[in-house]
Motif scaffolding. Structure first.
Motif, PDB file in Angstrom:
ATOM      1  N   THR A   6     -77.623  51.382  32.488  1.00  0.00           N
ATOM      2  CA  THR A   6     -76.563  52.070  31.763  1.00  0.00           C
ATOM      3  C   THR A   6     -76.797  53.572  31.710  1.00  0.00           C
ATOM      4  O   THR A   6     -75.944  54.312  31.256  1.00  0.00           O
ATOM      5  CB  THR A   6     -76.398  51.523  30.330  1.00  0.00           C
ATOM      6  OG1 THR A   6     -77.578  51.782  29.585  1.00  0.00           O
ATOM      7  CG2 THR A   6     -76.080  50.051  30.344  1.00  0.00           C
ATOM      8  N   SER A  31     -73.601  53.140  27.886  1.00  0.00           N
ATOM      9  CA  SER A  31     -73.781  52.490  26.580  1.00  0.00           C
ATOM     10  C   SER A  31     -73.498  53.450  25.429  1.00  0.00           C
ATOM     11  O   SER A  31     -72.781  53.124  24.487  1.00  0.00           O
ATOM     12  CB  SER A  31     -75.205  51.951  26.432  1.00  0.00           C
ATOM     13  OG  SER A  31     -75.458  50.934  27.336  1.00  0.00           O
ATOM     14  N   TRP A  35     -70.301  53.378  22.814  1.00  0.00           N
ATOM     15  CA  TRP A  35     -70.585  53.329  21.372  1.00  0.00           C
ATOM     16  C   TRP A  35     -69.778  54.414  20.658  1.00  0.00           C
ATOM     17  O   TRP A  35     -69.178  54.164  19.616  1.00  0.00           O
ATOM     18  CB  TRP A  35     -72.082  53.521  21.123  1.00  0.00           C
ATOM     19  CG  TRP A  35     -72.444  53.381  19.678  1.00  0.00           C
ATOM     20  CD1 TRP A  35     -72.830  52.237  19.055  1.00  0.00           C
ATOM     21  CD2 TRP A  35     -72.424  54.417  18.691  1.00  0.00           C
ATOM     22  NE1 TRP A  35     -73.060  52.504  17.717  1.00  0.00           N
ATOM     23  CE2 TRP A  35     -72.812  53.837  17.464  1.00  0.00           C
ATOM     24  CE3 TRP A  35     -72.110  55.766  18.702  1.00  0.00           C
ATOM     25  CZ2 TRP A  35     -72.899  54.551  16.283  1.00  0.00           C
ATOM     26  CZ3 TRP A  35     -72.194  56.487  17.522  1.00  0.00           C
ATOM     27  CH2 TRP A  35     -72.587  55.880  16.334  1.00  0.00           C
ATOM     28  N   LYS A  38     -66.129  53.424  20.434  1.00  0.00           N
ATOM     29  CA  LYS A  38     -65.904  52.353  19.462  1.00  0.00           C
ATOM     30  C   LYS A  38     -66.050  52.815  18.014  1.00  0.00           C
ATOM     31  O   LYS A  38     -65.434  52.250  17.117  1.00  0.00           O
ATOM     32  CB  LYS A  38     -66.834  51.173  19.739  1.00  0.00           C
ATOM     33  CG  LYS A  38     -66.456  50.455  21.027  1.00  0.00           C
ATOM     34  CD  LYS A  38     -67.111  49.118  21.102  1.00  0.00           C
ATOM     35  CE  LYS A  38     -66.528  48.324  22.241  1.00  0.00           C
ATOM     36  NZ  LYS A  38     -65.174  47.857  22.011  1.00  0.00           N
ATOM     37  N   GLN A  53     -61.612  50.025  24.306  1.00  0.00           N
ATOM     38  CA  GLN A  53     -61.885  48.758  24.985  1.00  0.00           C
ATOM     39  C   GLN A  53     -62.300  49.056  26.430  1.00  0.00           C
ATOM     40  O   GLN A  53     -61.492  49.522  27.229  1.00  0.00           O
ATOM     41  CB  GLN A  53     -60.635  47.869  24.997  1.00  0.00           C
ATOM     42  CG  GLN A  53     -60.054  47.595  23.627  1.00  0.00           C
ATOM     43  CD  GLN A  53     -61.002  46.816  22.749  1.00  0.00           C
ATOM     44  OE1 GLN A  53     -61.476  45.754  23.112  1.00  0.00           O
ATOM     45  NE2 GLN A  53     -61.303  47.363  21.589  1.00  0.00           N
ATOM     46  N   LYS A  93     -60.349  41.978  29.544  1.00  0.00           N
ATOM     47  CA  LYS A  93     -61.282  41.737  28.439  1.00  0.00           C
ATOM     48  C   LYS A  93     -62.177  42.949  28.238  1.00  0.00           C
ATOM     49  O   LYS A  93     -62.497  43.668  29.181  1.00  0.00           O
ATOM     50  CB  LYS A  93     -62.140  40.502  28.729  1.00  0.00           C
ATOM     51  CG  LYS A  93     -61.347  39.233  28.734  1.00  0.00           C
ATOM     52  CD  LYS A  93     -62.255  38.042  28.911  1.00  0.00           C
ATOM     53  CE  LYS A  93     -61.426  36.776  28.870  1.00  0.00           C
ATOM     54  NZ  LYS A  93     -62.250  35.573  28.921  1.00  0.00           N
ATOM     55  N   ASP A  94     -62.594  43.158  27.015  1.00  0.00           N
ATOM     56  CA  ASP A  94     -63.526  44.235  26.688  1.00  0.00           C
ATOM     57  C   ASP A  94     -64.888  43.878  27.284  1.00  0.00           C
ATOM     58  O   ASP A  94     -65.473  42.849  26.937  1.00  0.00           O
ATOM     59  CB  ASP A  94     -63.614  44.404  25.177  1.00  0.00           C
ATOM     60  CG  ASP A  94     -64.458  45.598  24.759  1.00  0.00           C
ATOM     61  OD1 ASP A  94     -65.027  46.281  25.638  1.00  0.00           O
ATOM     62  OD2 ASP A  94     -64.534  45.858  23.550  1.00  0.00           O
ATOM     63  N   SER A  96     -67.658  45.702  27.065  1.00  0.00           N
ATOM     64  CA  SER A  96     -68.755  46.424  26.421  1.00  0.00           C
ATOM     65  C   SER A  96     -69.935  45.508  26.094  1.00  0.00           C
ATOM     66  O   SER A  96     -71.079  45.972  26.066  1.00  0.00           O
ATOM     67  CB  SER A  96     -68.278  47.153  25.175  1.00  0.00           C
ATOM     68  OG  SER A  96     -67.762  46.259  24.232  1.00  0.00           O
ATOM     69  N   HIS A  97     -69.686  44.226  25.888  1.00  0.00           N
ATOM     70  CA  HIS A  97     -70.791  43.303  25.592  1.00  0.00           C
ATOM     71  C   HIS A  97     -71.789  43.220  26.756  1.00  0.00           C
ATOM     72  O   HIS A  97     -72.947  42.867  26.555  1.00  0.00           O
ATOM     73  CB  HIS A  97     -70.236  41.909  25.273  1.00  0.00           C
ATOM     74  CG  HIS A  97     -69.607  41.236  26.461  1.00  0.00           C
ATOM     75  ND1 HIS A  97     -68.320  41.509  26.854  1.00  0.00           N
ATOM     76  CD2 HIS A  97     -70.113  40.352  27.341  1.00  0.00           C
ATOM     77  CE1 HIS A  97     -68.038  40.798  27.939  1.00  0.00           C
ATOM     78  NE2 HIS A  97     -69.104  40.097  28.266  1.00  0.00           N
ATOM     79  N   GLU A  98     -71.354  43.580  27.952  1.00  0.00           N
ATOM     80  CA  GLU A  98     -72.257  43.551  29.112  1.00  0.00           C
ATOM     81  C   GLU A  98     -73.295  44.672  29.057  1.00  0.00           C
ATOM     82  O   GLU A  98     -74.265  44.645  29.789  1.00  0.00           O
ATOM     83  CB  GLU A  98     -71.448  43.689  30.410  1.00  0.00           C
ATOM     84  CG  GLU A  98     -70.524  42.527  30.658  1.00  0.00           C
ATOM     85  CD  GLU A  98     -69.703  42.677  31.934  1.00  0.00           C
ATOM     86  OE1 GLU A  98     -69.882  43.680  32.660  1.00  0.00           O
ATOM     87  OE2 GLU A  98     -68.876  41.793  32.190  1.00  0.00           O
ATOM     88  N   TRP A 100     -75.002  45.649  26.233  1.00  0.00           N
ATOM     89  CA  TRP A 100     -76.034  45.468  25.206  1.00  0.00           C
ATOM     90  C   TRP A 100     -76.681  44.129  25.282  1.00  0.00           C
ATOM     91  O   TRP A 100     -76.304  43.203  25.785  1.00  0.00           O
ATOM     92  CB  TRP A 100     -75.437  45.678  23.811  1.00  0.00           C
ATOM     93  CG  TRP A 100     -74.919  47.059  23.645  1.00  0.00           C
ATOM     94  CD1 TRP A 100     -75.652  48.197  23.553  1.00  0.00           C
ATOM     95  CD2 TRP A 100     -73.539  47.472  23.573  1.00  0.00           C
ATOM     96  NE1 TRP A 100     -74.819  49.278  23.414  1.00  0.00           N
ATOM     97  CE2 TRP A 100     -73.535  48.877  23.420  1.00  0.00           C
ATOM     98  CE3 TRP A 100     -72.328  46.802  23.619  1.00  0.00           C
ATOM     99  CZ2 TRP A 100     -72.357  49.599  23.315  1.00  0.00           C
ATOM    100  CZ3 TRP A 100     -71.178  47.531  23.520  1.00  0.00           C
ATOM    101  CH2 TRP A 100     -71.193  48.914  23.370  1.00  0.00           C
TER     102      TRP A 100
END
Length: 100
Positions: A6, A31, A35, A38, A53, A93-94, A96-98, A100
């Motif tokens: 990242t 990352s 952040w 968001k 998103q 789909k968002d 962002s979970h990828e 963290w």
């Protein structure tokens, strides 16, 4: 995802809920940048329209390559940008979970 990845140059596309606003950016730390999106830290269009998103990102070896791609994408028609996102993320789909 490898946290060190990242910290590579990256072009990313974020959108507001309902896909009303699409934002294209470039960063060397995805990352951290997401952040900020968001948490409303980034001023301007990102904060005003809640463009937070993450729907697309591309890694590059150099910041020059990433910046060149960002400028290319910014000149694309909206339909082309939508197709790019849909081709890799059909449901927008968002992602962002990828990170963290």
């Amino acid at each position: 995802m490898n946290p060190n990845k990242t910290n590579k140059p990256c072009v990313y596309i974020t959108t507001s809920k309902g896909r009303g606003v699409v934002y294209i950016g470039v960063t060397s730390n995805l990352s951290e940048r997401i952040w900020k999106h968001k948490h409303g830290v980034t001023e301007g269009i990102v904060k005003k329209y809640r463009v937070n998103q993450l729907v697309h990102y591309e890694w590059f070896d150099t910041m020059e390559e990433a910046t060149s791609r960002e400028l290319e994408l910014r000149h694309w028609e909206r339909a082309w940008k939508n197709q790019l996102v849909t081709s890799r993320n059909p449901y927008w789909k968002d992602l962002s979970h990828e990170l963290w």
